[in-house]
Design a protein around this motif. Structure first.
Motif, PDB file in Angstrom:
ATOM      1  N   ASN A  10      44.328  78.507 -13.364  1.00  0.00           N
ATOM      2  CA  ASN A  10      42.931  78.181 -13.072  1.00  0.00           C
ATOM      3  C   ASN A  10      42.262  77.631 -14.327  1.00  0.00           C
ATOM      4  O   ASN A  10      42.114  78.330 -15.318  1.00  0.00           O
ATOM      5  CB  ASN A  10      42.246  79.479 -12.596  1.00  0.00           C
ATOM      6  CG  ASN A  10      40.813  79.233 -12.138  1.00  0.00           C
ATOM      7  OD1 ASN A  10      40.116  78.356 -12.679  1.00  0.00           O
ATOM      8  ND2 ASN A  10      40.388  80.014 -11.171  1.00  0.00           N
ATOM      9  N   SER A  12      39.232  76.893 -15.020  1.00  0.00           N
ATOM     10  CA  SER A  12      38.011  77.574 -15.447  1.00  0.00           C
ATOM     11  C   SER A  12      38.365  78.833 -16.228  1.00  0.00           C
ATOM     12  O   SER A  12      37.819  79.108 -17.296  1.00  0.00           O
ATOM     13  CB  SER A  12      37.188  77.984 -14.225  1.00  0.00           C
ATOM     14  OG  SER A  12      36.854  76.849 -13.484  1.00  0.00           O
ATOM     15  N   ASP A  13      39.255  79.610 -15.635  1.00  0.00           N
ATOM     16  CA  ASP A  13      39.663  80.828 -16.304  1.00  0.00           C
ATOM     17  C   ASP A  13      40.257  80.523 -17.678  1.00  0.00           C
ATOM     18  O   ASP A  13      40.015  81.233 -18.652  1.00  0.00           O
ATOM     19  CB  ASP A  13      40.713  81.581 -15.467  1.00  0.00           C
ATOM     20  CG  ASP A  13      40.027  82.574 -14.536  1.00  0.00           C
ATOM     21  OD1 ASP A  13      38.778  82.623 -14.549  1.00  0.00           O
ATOM     22  OD2 ASP A  13      40.745  83.287 -13.809  1.00  0.00           O
ATOM     23  N   LYS A  15      39.657  78.005 -19.556  1.00  0.00           N
ATOM     24  CA  LYS A  15      38.612  77.619 -20.492  1.00  0.00           C
ATOM     25  C   LYS A  15      37.880  78.862 -21.014  1.00  0.00           C
ATOM     26  O   LYS A  15      37.574  79.006 -22.184  1.00  0.00           O
ATOM     27  CB  LYS A  15      37.626  76.670 -19.782  1.00  0.00           C
ATOM     28  CG  LYS A  15      36.903  75.739 -20.720  1.00  0.00           C
ATOM     29  CD  LYS A  15      36.277  74.564 -19.985  1.00  0.00           C
ATOM     30  CE  LYS A  15      37.182  73.332 -19.976  1.00  0.00           C
ATOM     31  NZ  LYS A  15      36.676  72.242 -19.102  1.00  0.00           N
TER      32      LYS A  15
ATOM     33  N   ALA B 808      38.042  84.703  -8.779  1.00  0.00           N
ATOM     34  CA  ALA B 808      38.167  83.721  -9.855  1.00  0.00           C
ATOM     35  C   ALA B 808      36.933  82.812  -9.951  1.00  0.00           C
ATOM     36  O   ALA B 808      36.369  82.656 -11.042  1.00  0.00           O
ATOM     37  CB  ALA B 808      39.436  82.899  -9.678  1.00  0.00           C
ATOM     38  N   ARG B 811      34.056  84.555 -11.502  1.00  0.00           N
ATOM     39  CA  ARG B 811      34.202  84.716 -12.946  1.00  0.00           C
ATOM     40  C   ARG B 811      33.791  83.430 -13.665  1.00  0.00           C
ATOM     41  O   ARG B 811      33.120  83.444 -14.689  1.00  0.00           O
ATOM     42  CB  ARG B 811      35.649  85.074 -13.259  1.00  0.00           C
ATOM     43  CG  ARG B 811      35.825  85.661 -14.616  1.00  0.00           C
ATOM     44  CD  ARG B 811      37.098  86.473 -14.706  1.00  0.00           C
ATOM     45  NE  ARG B 811      38.229  85.748 -14.187  1.00  0.00           N
ATOM     46  CZ  ARG B 811      38.911  86.143 -13.126  1.00  0.00           C
ATOM     47  NH1 ARG B 811      38.596  87.258 -12.496  1.00  0.00           N
ATOM     48  NH2 ARG B 811      39.913  85.433 -12.676  1.00  0.00           N
ATOM     49  N   ALA B 812      34.182  82.281 -13.037  1.00  0.00           N
ATOM     50  CA  ALA B 812      33.825  80.996 -13.641  1.00  0.00           C
ATOM     51  C   ALA B 812      32.303  80.820 -13.651  1.00  0.00           C
ATOM     52  O   ALA B 812      31.708  80.435 -14.668  1.00  0.00           O
ATOM     53  CB  ALA B 812      34.487  79.863 -12.855  1.00  0.00           C
ATOM     54  N   PHE B 816      30.573  80.513 -17.204  1.00  0.00           N
ATOM     55  CA  PHE B 816      29.953  79.254 -17.673  1.00  0.00           C
ATOM     56  C   PHE B 816      28.454  79.402 -17.784  1.00  0.00           C
ATOM     57  O   PHE B 816      27.816  78.775 -18.618  1.00  0.00           O
ATOM     58  CB  PHE B 816      30.360  78.094 -16.772  1.00  0.00           C
ATOM     59  CG  PHE B 816      31.841  77.782 -16.930  1.00  0.00           C
ATOM     60  CD1 PHE B 816      32.342  77.495 -18.201  1.00  0.00           C
ATOM     61  CD2 PHE B 816      32.717  77.789 -15.857  1.00  0.00           C
ATOM     62  CE1 PHE B 816      33.695  77.236 -18.355  1.00  0.00           C
ATOM     63  CE2 PHE B 816      34.061  77.531 -16.029  1.00  0.00           C
ATOM     64  CZ  PHE B 816      34.548  77.248 -17.273  1.00  0.00           C
TER      65      PHE B 816
END
Lengths: 141, 1017
Positions: A10, A12-13, A15, B808, B811-812, B816
């Protein structure tokens, strides 16, 4: 200084983990693999007689990965002589009992669940880095 | 003559006496010890003799010199004596011998005068050797006792004083000024030495007796010591003898041997030390055996051993000398006392004598013990005999007493005046008085006044000797006043001189017999009454057929009264047509052998005639009684008119049932033993697809060929042979190829078997159909199960991916947003920052919701593991944890103790965590909250509850409480996802229980639940 290998599909994860590690002031290089196959290639792939990459100091491994999943990667790591003593930490969203038991059965060093809260996440990664790279005595040094 | 000279003379005389006596002693006994003793004393006596002689007559010079020579050998000879007492160190031995040689050499070399230095050396030689001898004697005295010790003491004194004498004599050589004084002192010392030696080696017999006596007295005190409990036992006495003997002669070990009277084998009765002894030495001609046989004591010294047995005896304890003393009493040998000495004794005779005395005392003592013991055992025997006799006498008395007491008849002894002396229990029982009461009254009290006279007559026949006893039946007056009938026997006991002494009265209660007779009379009367009440008519006739008895039933049956019938003939009771035949029958019966027989068997019916002339059927039997040559005939008659009517009714009923069976729907048939159809109804014929007439009188196998191979026939056969009934279902195949199902009820009947059959073909078809449906249903259940399992799998896969993937993105979002907040803080205004913070908190809540959802779904996937669980303990733990997390809150928990339940412990913990956690949360606005956990009984079921006094809820929304993510409060008011109660409900349902809630706004809420089972047992 050898790299930390992050196996995470993933982006995003990935990053967020990179950010978290950066924030925890670890000087190690970060190597990434976005699936199990790439991870295995990173660890065992050779150029002639030489391994392509030096052994990482720590592998942060997600469980749910494309192609080759995390548990299989772990199994391979433990099977090979080169990597069988390599510290591997599972870092995943799952807290299924089944996953935890299987991981430990395959010889994982730690099992960390990724928290949703980013602050907690940073804290977890910092603890990880502190523990495995600073406090823990590695068999490779 | 001065005192000085007198002293000298006295001591010289004593030494001379010692020399002579020891020499005589040696000549008499001729052994080494005596020789050495004689030599030692003569070494002093010879120079003394020479001196004595020199005063009277002038002796030549050389004799004086020669006579002095033996004196120089004195120390050496003394050492030789010591050797009998103990082994002398080599050094002393050599010193003695060397000194002797040195002195002789000095004498030869210097003649006279000898230089003072040499004289001094010689004196030193004497002092040292004699001094040593003194200490040796003292040592010897210490280890021995009795006579020997005393003698050794004196010997020590002799040697010691001799040494001092010589020392004093030598003193002037060093200090010449002492010359005058030492001469007198030496005289005195020499005399003391001489006396001491004399007492030691030649003690007067009275002194010896005194010493022996004190030794014996000690021994006797020891063996008769009353303080020791077993002082009289042989072993103890022997032990004391052995110890005393050992001590008396300075022995190393002592034994006491006994000879078995049976096989003359020797055994050790006592040993002062645990040491083996060569007993074989006692079986030959050894000194020990000799001592035993001659009853004399003797000692054997190793140096003088003459036979092999003695040597072996000494070798076995490695001793130098053994003293053998028989323990005897007037020629009766009891045992042998053996005392072994390390080397030998200086005074063996004294030792032997003392030992002999000790042994004798011991023997006397033992003999006394034995005598006392014999006396005791004899008196014990006597006592026992007396006891036995007493016991026998008592037994015989008891026997007599028990016969007397337990006799079935009453027995009493009376004086001639009639007073009771002795009575037994039975007598008391019969007359009703106790023995004590009888002793107070006379026999006349028991007798009725009117019987006195006849009694007196009987008694007189006894007193004048006309009869020995008399027996009559009479009555006694019972204590209750009632008469008792007795059989009385009285006899007279006389004294040896023939004078009458007392009466012996034996009575037997015969009241019962008298009563029985009365009862018999009563029974006869009762019999007559029975005869009258019996239902059968009873008529008795004599030889001439005249009626002599006609009971009430006969009156009823025939209509005649007894008065009318008596004396008439039987003819009047018979129908006219049977009279002659009946008459003949009666005569035949009267003359025949039969005693009783029924009547009318030859004809079908028997009839009688009533007084009114009607003829009615009867049953009759007749019996014959021969009494005093007279034959009496008794006829028993029963009117069977009613019985006939009943038979008629039965026949009617039978034909009715017959019709019913004929026409019923079920088939019924009866088969004979030979398998022929005896009966079958219409239905049976229809079931068999045959005509009824065609089947009757034919066999089953004829009509249905092949039936004998069917199960149906097998069952019928089983019933036919084993007479057992059965109900079974059979499929019957008809000859035309069709078939039908029947239920058969087969019963054994006297003719053969009966079969009740029902056609169940249709029912069978229905059953088969049902079976098919069931199979289809099961199939469907199996299919559904597979589908369900697949669905479950899918669900698991779903929650797995939810767990992984759904979090997931959250979490993003959170991560962010945080990155934005951190990296772009300056460019974002306050609103922007707040929005991002909201995004973060919402994502986190979503994460929590997902986790709760997963928890809930996980619950459905775990199996229930019931166990005995203490819910109180769990509740206490949860309460403690909550309190720990928020120590500032004031909450009072009331948790009932020991709430045991049979439930899944893990799930129960989750359930209580949620319920108690809710109670904690919703009572947080209270300053002081109360939370209660307990249970109550509701309709035979335990209902657990958790109660709080928090904000409560509106009962209108109660139905919404247990839905997932349902909340009755805002996030601001109380945080939470609303999944807790859904989990509670799921857990309760998994346990098969129920859950409900009760709430009042601002007053609190109570949650009730059950867990299905109450006990795992």
């Amino acid at each position: 200084m050898n790299a930390i290998l992050i196996v995470e599909d993933n982006p995003s994860d990935l990053k967020l983990m990179q950010r978290a590690l950066r924030k925890s002031n670890l000087s190690n290089d970060l190597a990434t693999a976005i699936d199990g196959e790439i991870a295995l290639d990173y660890l065992f792939g050779t150029d002639g007689d030489e391994y392509r990459h030096p052994l990482p100091v720590l592998v942060l491994l997600d469980l749910k990965l494309p192609k080759v999943d995390g548990l299989e990667v772990l199994e391979q790591i433990r099977k090979h002589e080169r990597t069988q003593m390599l510290p591997v930490v599972i870092l995943t969203s799952s807290k299924e009992q089944e996953d935890i038991v299987k991981s430990y059965r395959l010889g994982v060093n730690s099992y960390i669940r990724k928290p949703v809260d980013f602050n907690q996440f940073v804290e977890a990664v910092q603890h990880l880095g502190l523990y495995w790279l600073v406090l823990n005595e590695s068999p490779f040094q | 003559m001065s005192g000085e000279d007198l002293l000298l003379l006295f001591s010289e005389f004593v030494f001379l006496l010692l020399g002579i006596i020891t020499t005589v002693d040696f000549i008499r006994h001729r052994n080494r010890i005596r020789r050495d003793i004689a030599m030692m004393f003569n070494s002093i006596a010879i120079p003394v003799t020479a001196g004595l002689l020199g005063r009277v007559i002038t002796l030549p010079q050389w004799i004086g010199v020669l006579a002095i020579l033996p004196l120089f050998a004195q120390p050496y000879l003394l050492i030789r004596l010591i050797q009998y007492l103990e082994s002398v160190p080599k050094l002393i031995d050599r010193l003695a011998f060397g000194g002797l040689l040195f002195t002789l050499a000095a004498l030869v070399i210097f003649r006279s005068p000898v230089p003072p230095v040499i004289t001094l050396l010689v004196v030193v030689y004497f002092v040292v050797i004699d001094g040593y001898a003194m200490f040796a004697f003292i040592r010897g005295a210490i280890v021995t006792s009795g006579v020997v010790r005393q003698r050794l003491r004196f010997a020590a004194a002799g040697a010691g004083f001799l040494a001092v004498t010589l020392g004093v004599t030598g003193l002037p050589i060093l200090i010449p000024s002492l010359q005058g004084m030492t001469a007198v002192t030496a005289q005195v010392l020499a005399m003391i030495s001489a006396v001491a030696f004399y007492v030691s080696f030649l003690p007067p017999s009275w002194l010896r007796r005194l010493w022996q006596f004190s030794e014996l007295r000690g021994f006797l005190f020891a063996i008769s010591d009353p303080a020791s409990a077993d002082s009289t036992s042989v072993v103890t006495t022997y032990g004391k003898l052995g110890q005393t003997a050992n001590r008396a002669v300075g022995g190393m070990i002592s034994f006491i041997l006994e000879q078995s009277p049976e096989d003359h084998a020797w055994r050790i009765a006592y040993a002062s030390d645990d040491h083996a002894l060569d007993m074989t030495a006692l079986h030959e001609q050894s000194s020990a055996l000799l001592a035993w046989q001659t009853k004399t004591s003797r000692s054997v010294r190793r140096e003088a051993v003459s036979n092999e047995a003695d040597r072996r005896l000494l070798d076995s304890v490695s001793a130098g000398t053994v003293m053998i003393v028989p323990i005897t009493l007037s020629d009766r040998g009891m045992g042998l006392l053996l005392v072994f000495l390390k080397s030998t004794s200086l005074f063996p005779n004294d030792d032997l004598e003392l030992l002999f005395l000790l042994a004798q005392q011991c023997a006397t003592f033992l003999e006394n013990i034995q005598l006392v013991e014999q006396l005791q055992s004899y008196s014990k025997g006597l006592e026992q005999k007396v006891d036995e006799r007493t016991a026998e006498l008592r037994q015989s008395e008891e026997r007599f007493r028990s016969i007397f007491e337990q006799a079935a008849v009453g027995i009493a002894h009376r004086t001639l005046e009639g007073a009771f002396i002795e009575v037994n229990q039975r007598f008391c029982d019969i007359v009703g008085y106790s023995a004590e009461e009888l002793f107070g009254i006379s026999a006349q009290t028991l007798t009725y006044a009117e019987d006195y006279e006849s009694d007196l007559k009987h008694v007189n026949t006894l007193l004048n000797g006309a009869a020995v006893s008399y027996t009559i039946e009479k009555r006694y007056r019972h204590k209750s006043g009632q008469p008792v009938w007795i059989n009385l026997t009285v006899s007279l006991a006389r004294r040896p001189n023939g004078e009458p002494d007392h009466y012996i009265t034996v009575i037997e209660d015969i009241t019962e017999r008298i009563q029985a007779e009365a009862e018999r009379h009563e029974a006869e009367a009762r019999f007559a009454r029975v005869l009258d009440t019996t239902a059968e008519g009873v008529i008795t006739v004599d030889m001439n057929q005249r009626i002599i008895l006609f009971n009430q039933s006969a009156e009823r049956i025939f209509g005649y009264s007894a008065e009318e019938a008596m004396g008439q003939t039987l003819t009047m009771l018979l129908p006219p047509d049977v009279v002659s035949r009946h008459d003949r029958f009666l005569r035949e019966f009267a003359d025949g052998d039969d005693i009783a027989r029924g009547m009318g068997q030859r004809q079908r019916d028997l009839a009688a005639k009533h007084k009114d002339g009607t003829i009615f059927p009867i049953e009759a039997s007749i019996s014959k009684l021969t009494e005093k040559d007279q034959v009496i005939l008794t006829v028993f008659i029963r009117d069977i008119t009613e019985k006939r009517q009943a038979e008629e009714a039965l026949r009617e009923s039978e034909s009715r049932y017959h019709r019913i069976i004929d026409n019923m729907l079920e088939g019924f048939q009866i088969l004979g033993q030979d398998w022929r159809y005896l009966y079958l109804n219409d239905a049976a014929a229809r079931y068999g697809k045959m005509e009824k007439e065609a089947l009757l009188d034919h066999t089953v196998t004829e009509m249905y060929p092949g039936i004998e191979r069917t199960d149906m026939f097998a069952s019928m056969q089983r019933c036919m042979t084993q007479r057992t009934s059965s109900i079974e279902e059979f499929e019957f195949g008809y000859p035309d190829g069709t078939s039908a199902w029947f239920q058969f009820s087969i019963q054994p009947v006297p003719e053969g078997i009966s079969i009740l059959s029902i056609d169940i073909t249709e029912r069978k078809a229905a059953e088969a159909a049902l079976l098919g449906i069931n199979e289809a249903l099961e199939q469907r259940v199996a299919e559904r199960t597979v589908q369900l399992q697949a669905t479950n799998k899918e669900l698991e896969a779903f929650s797995y991916s939810v767990s992984h993937d759904l979090r997931a993105p959250l979490r993003a979002l959170d991560g962010f947003s945080q990155a934005l907040l951190e990296d772009y803080e300056e460019t974002l205004d306050e609103d922007g920052q707040e929005y991002l913070t909201l995004i973060r908190s919402e994502s986190q809540r979503m994460g929590q919701l997902i986790d709760d959802l997963l928890d809930l779904s996980r619950l459905t996937r775990t199996d229930l593991n019931r166990a005995q669980v203490n819910l109180s303990d769990i509740a206490h733990e949860i309460a403690a944890e909550l309190q720990r997390q928020a120590p500032s809150r004031e909450v009072e928990f009331a948790i009932e103790d020991d709430l045991w339940s049979c439930a899944d412990p893990h799930l129960m913990r989750i359930l209580l965590q949620n319920l108690i956690g809710n109670a904690w949360k919703y009572s947080s606005k209270q300053a002081r909250a109360h939370i209660q956990f307990g249970r109550q009984r509701e309709q035979d079921e335990w209902v657990y509850f958790v109660r709080d006094d928090g904000v409560g809820f509106n009962m209108n929304y109660a139905h919404k409480l247990f839905g997932a993510f349902q909340r009755l409060h805002s996030m601001e008011e109380f945080e939470g996802t609303g999944i807790g109660l859904a989990i509670v409900q799921r857990i309760v349902h998994q346990h098969g229980g129920t859950v409900r809630a009760h709430g009042v706004v601002n007053e609190g809420a109570t949650f009730y639940f059950t867990v299905g089972h109450e006990s795992c047992a």
